[in-house]
Scaffold this motif. Structure first.
Motif, PDB file in Angstrom:
ATOM      1  N   MET A  37       0.829  -1.206   0.000  1.00 58.42           N
ATOM      2  CA  MET A  37       0.000   0.000   0.000  1.00 58.42           C
ATOM      3  C   MET A  37       0.863   1.255   0.000  1.00 58.42           C
ATOM      4  O   MET A  37       1.798   1.342   0.792  1.00 58.42           O
ATOM      5  N   ASP A  38       0.507   2.193  -0.868  1.00 57.89           N
ATOM      6  CA  ASP A  38       1.238   3.456  -0.889  1.00 57.89           C
ATOM      7  C   ASP A  38       0.502   4.425   0.056  1.00 57.89           C
ATOM      8  O   ASP A  38      -0.413   5.155  -0.355  1.00 57.89           O
ATOM      9  N   ILE A  39       0.914   4.408   1.305  1.00 54.41           N
ATOM     10  CA  ILE A  39       0.182   5.161   2.333  1.00 54.41           C
ATOM     11  C   ILE A  39       0.203   6.664   2.034  1.00 54.41           C
ATOM     12  O   ILE A  39      -0.808   7.345   2.190  1.00 54.41           O
ATOM     13  N   GLU A  40       1.339   7.152   1.544  1.00 54.31           N
ATOM     14  CA  GLU A  40       1.422   8.594   1.249  1.00 54.31           C
ATOM     15  C   GLU A  40       0.392   8.983   0.182  1.00 54.31           C
ATOM     16  O   GLU A  40      -0.290   9.989   0.302  1.00 54.31           O
ATOM     17  N   ALA A  41       0.291   8.154  -0.862  1.00 53.51           N
ATOM     18  CA  ALA A  41      -0.675   8.455  -1.933  1.00 53.51           C
ATOM     19  C   ALA A  41      -2.103   8.358  -1.405  1.00 53.51           C
ATOM     20  O   ALA A  41      -2.959   9.196  -1.721  1.00 53.51           O
ATOM     21  N   LEU A  42      -2.352   7.354  -0.572  1.00 57.46           N
ATOM     22  CA  LEU A  42      -3.701   7.200  -0.019  1.00 57.46           C
ATOM     23  C   LEU A  42      -4.053   8.401   0.860  1.00 57.46           C
ATOM     24  O   LEU A  42      -5.185   8.878   0.867  1.00 57.46           O
ATOM     25  N   ARG A  43      -3.074   8.896   1.589  1.00 55.07           N
ATOM     26  CA  ARG A  43      -3.314  10.075   2.446  1.00 55.07           C
ATOM     27  C   ARG A  43      -3.539  11.336   1.586  1.00 55.07           C
ATOM     28  O   ARG A  43      -4.399  12.151   1.908  1.00 55.07           O
ATOM     29  N   ARG A  44      -2.791  11.439   0.509  1.00 58.42           N
ATOM     30  CA  ARG A  44      -2.988  12.602  -0.382  1.00 58.42           C
ATOM     31  C   ARG A  44      -4.402  12.603  -0.961  1.00 58.42           C
ATOM     32  O   ARG A  44      -4.991  13.645  -1.188  1.00 58.42           O
ATOM     33  N   CYS A  61      -7.118  13.885   6.010  1.00 62.44           N
ATOM     34  CA  CYS A  61      -5.805  13.608   6.633  1.00 62.44           C
ATOM     35  C   CYS A  61      -4.976  14.882   6.785  1.00 62.44           C
ATOM     36  O   CYS A  61      -3.948  14.863   7.460  1.00 62.44           O
ATOM     37  N   VAL A  62      -5.420  15.968   6.146  1.00 62.34           N
ATOM     38  CA  VAL A  62      -4.544  17.136   6.054  1.00 62.34           C
ATOM     39  C   VAL A  62      -4.284  17.799   7.406  1.00 62.34           C
ATOM     40  O   VAL A  62      -3.135  18.042   7.770  1.00 62.34           O
ATOM     41  N   ILE A 118      -5.574  -4.603   3.719  1.00 61.05           N
ATOM     42  CA  ILE A 118      -6.182  -3.615   4.630  1.00 61.05           C
ATOM     43  C   ILE A 118      -6.151  -4.162   6.053  1.00 61.05           C
ATOM     44  O   ILE A 118      -5.728  -3.480   6.995  1.00 61.05           O
ATOM     45  N   GLU A 119      -6.574  -5.423   6.210  1.00 61.85           N
ATOM     46  CA  GLU A 119      -6.578  -5.986   7.571  1.00 61.85           C
ATOM     47  C   GLU A 119      -5.166  -5.989   8.169  1.00 61.85           C
ATOM     48  O   GLU A 119      -4.968  -5.637   9.328  1.00 61.85           O
ATOM     49  N   GLN A 120      -4.210  -6.369   7.347  1.00 59.91           N
ATOM     50  CA  GLN A 120      -2.822  -6.440   7.829  1.00 59.91           C
ATOM     51  C   GLN A 120      -2.350  -5.078   8.344  1.00 59.91           C
ATOM     52  O   GLN A 120      -1.796  -4.971   9.429  1.00 59.91           O
ATOM     53  N   ARG A 121      -2.606  -4.063   7.552  1.00 54.73           N
ATOM     54  CA  ARG A 121      -2.160  -2.707   7.923  1.00 54.73           C
ATOM     55  C   ARG A 121      -2.922  -2.204   9.168  1.00 54.73           C
ATOM     56  O   ARG A 121      -2.323  -1.676  10.094  1.00 54.73           O
ATOM     57  N   TYR A 129      -4.916   4.508   6.546  1.00 53.96           N
ATOM     58  CA  TYR A 129      -4.236   5.767   6.227  1.00 53.96           C
ATOM     59  C   TYR A 129      -3.638   6.447   7.441  1.00 53.96           C
ATOM     60  O   TYR A 129      -2.991   7.487   7.311  1.00 53.96           O
ATOM     61  N   ASN A 130      -3.861   5.904   8.619  1.00 55.08           N
ATOM     62  CA  ASN A 130      -3.184   6.454   9.803  1.00 55.08           C
ATOM     63  C   ASN A 130      -1.711   6.047   9.765  1.00 55.08           C
ATOM     64  O   ASN A 130      -1.317   5.138   9.027  1.00 55.08           O
ATOM     65  N   THR A 131      -0.909   6.746  10.560  1.00 53.23           N
ATOM     66  CA  THR A 131       0.533   6.465  10.542  1.00 53.23           C
ATOM     67  C   THR A 131       1.030   6.277  11.973  1.00 53.23           C
ATOM     68  O   THR A 131       0.378   6.709  12.935  1.00 53.23           O
ATOM     69  N   ASP A 132       2.210   5.679  12.079  1.00 49.19           N
ATOM     70  CA  ASP A 132       2.819   5.492  13.407  1.00 49.19           C
ATOM     71  C   ASP A 132       3.056   6.831  14.092  1.00 49.19           C
ATOM     72  O   ASP A 132       2.874   6.954  15.289  1.00 49.19           O
TER      73      ASP A 132
END
Ligand SMILES: Cc1ncc(COP(=O)(O)O)c(C=O)c1O
Length: 392
Positions: free
Chosen positions: A1-8, A13-14, A287-290, A372-375
């Motif tokens: 998953m490209d998390i940055e792209a998904l957040r954009r 998320c902004v 999705i479940e994994q992330r 789309y959340n991050t650590d």
């Protein structure tokens, strides 16, 4: 998953940290645009004309949901929320005095209220299957409770008030073995876990659009197995669900759309299809994994903080993380986080009387993560928590 792209692609998320995905997930830009552009079309050319022009997108929604849950498109009804989907199925069942309904401790409040109403109106007995030592429904206890009077097994897959994932497949095996109708409330699991109705073996499954699926509010759906359709007459009918065939007769539709009404939120329905397709394209396993990775790491972070207790139960856990901070009312904790643009919510015992109440919990803070959340967002949430104290 490209998390940055998904957040954009996720406007929400902004400028905030959204950890209320079990309340409502953030819509993607694509889903949002599909809703707003249909509303604009309605405003420009007329609502009926817009619906006719968008037939393909509207019909796509049934295919997308069917693919999401492993069903056939004729087995899907799109309605305004999960509660209405569940009600249309549940209140279509015919109960008699002495019937038994078996359910789980984690059952959603609205479902429990409906069971209690049927107990009052029809004299059925509502029985809560005990949990096993991990806190999930005990499948062996369920099996022992079965007799010929059990009319329905109705269980919430993932509760609103915790990270538990009830063993839906093992419950389905019992339901199938004894030929009992199985209604699964998958409101919190659809969109965050892979769901396959054939593998689960449920006859009926309900979900909402706005939570982990990231669809628009005011949308939901019901899966009704084909084998169940002819036995389940909807509690309400209209001219979409049935045809007025002669002045004295009507015929109910053959497909699951018998549970819908003629008037509907077309823009939402289109957006729901876009959201469902996006989930399928990303892959529910990924999705479940992330989501599970983020939730586990949040639980670990919380447990390192003195005076913080994590309350999630079960063998298998999902993206919902519940906790309390010693000496702090969960509502105040949520407000404090909100003031720092961190969205969480609070689950209260009134919403989960068979679950939170026996565990001595009045309320818990609920932080529900999405892919789309991050650590670093989780670190910031933990840093923003009040320090535990002995006072309350
Ligand atoms: C487990 C569960 N079931 C059902 C519902 C009801 O969903 P809706 O608000 O879409 O009717 C919810 C909502 O939080 C829920 O968590």
């Amino acid at each position: 998953m490209d998390i940055e792209a998904l957040r954009r692609d996720t406007p929400g998320c902004v400028d905030r940290i959204h950890l209320n995905n079990a309340g409502a997930g953030l819509m993607s830009r694509q889903t949002l645009e599909s809703v707003t552009s249909h509303l604009e079309l309605e405003a420009r050319i007329g609502g009926y004309e817009a619906a006719a022009a968008a037939t393909e997108q509207i019909e796509h929604t049934y295919d997308a949901i069917a693919q999401l849950v492993g069903a056939d498109r004729d087995e899907i009804a799109v309605v305004e929320n999960a509660t209405r989907a569940w009600d249309m199925a549940y209140y279509g069942l015919r109960f008699q005095q002495g019937d038994r309904i078996l359910t789980a401790r984690a059952e959603y409040a609205s479902n429990a209220i409906a069971f209690l109403q049927t107990a009052r109106t029809h004299g059925v007995s509502v029985e809560v299957v005990p949990d096993d030592e991990s806190g999930q429904l005990s499948v062996s206890a369920l099996r022992e409770m079965i007799d010929e009077r059990v009319k329905l097994i109705a269980v919430t897959h993932v509760p609103t008030q915790g990270g538990l994932v009830n063993p839906a497949v093992a419950i389905g095996e019992v339901a199938r073995e004894f030929g009992i109708t199985y209604l699964l409330d998958a409101c919190q699991s659809v969109g965050q876990l892979p769901i396959d109705v054939a593998e689960i073996g449920c006859d009926l499954l309900t979900a909402t659009g706005r939570k982990y699926l990231r669809g628009p509010r005011g949308t939901g759906f019901l899966y009704c197995a084909r084998s169940m359709l002819e036995h389940l007459e909807p509690p309400f009918l209209d001219l979409h669900a049935a045809t007025w065939t002669t002045p004295d007769t009507y015929r109910v539709r053959d497909d699951a759309r018998r549970f819908e009404t003629w008037e509907t939120y077309y823009a939402g329905k289109i957006g729901l299809g876009v959201a469902a397709s996006a989930a399928v394209d990303l892959g529910l396993d990924s999705i479940e994994q992330r989501v599970t990775h983020l939730a586990d790491s949040l639980r670990r972070r919380l447990l390192t903080r003195p005076g913080v207790l994590v309350h999630d139960q079960g063998d298998r856990r999902c993206g919902i993380v519940t906790f309390t901070v010693d000496g702090h009312d969960p509502h105040r904790v949520a407000e404090q986080l909100q003031a720092q643009r961190i969205n969480v919510s609070v689950s209260i015992a009134d919403y989960a009387r068979w679950d939170l109440e026996p565990r001595g919990l009045d309320a818990v803070v609920r932080a529900s993560v999405h892919y789309y959340n991050t650590d670093s967002e989780l670190d910031r949430m933990c840093d923003a928590l009040p320090k535990a104290s002995a006072r309350r």
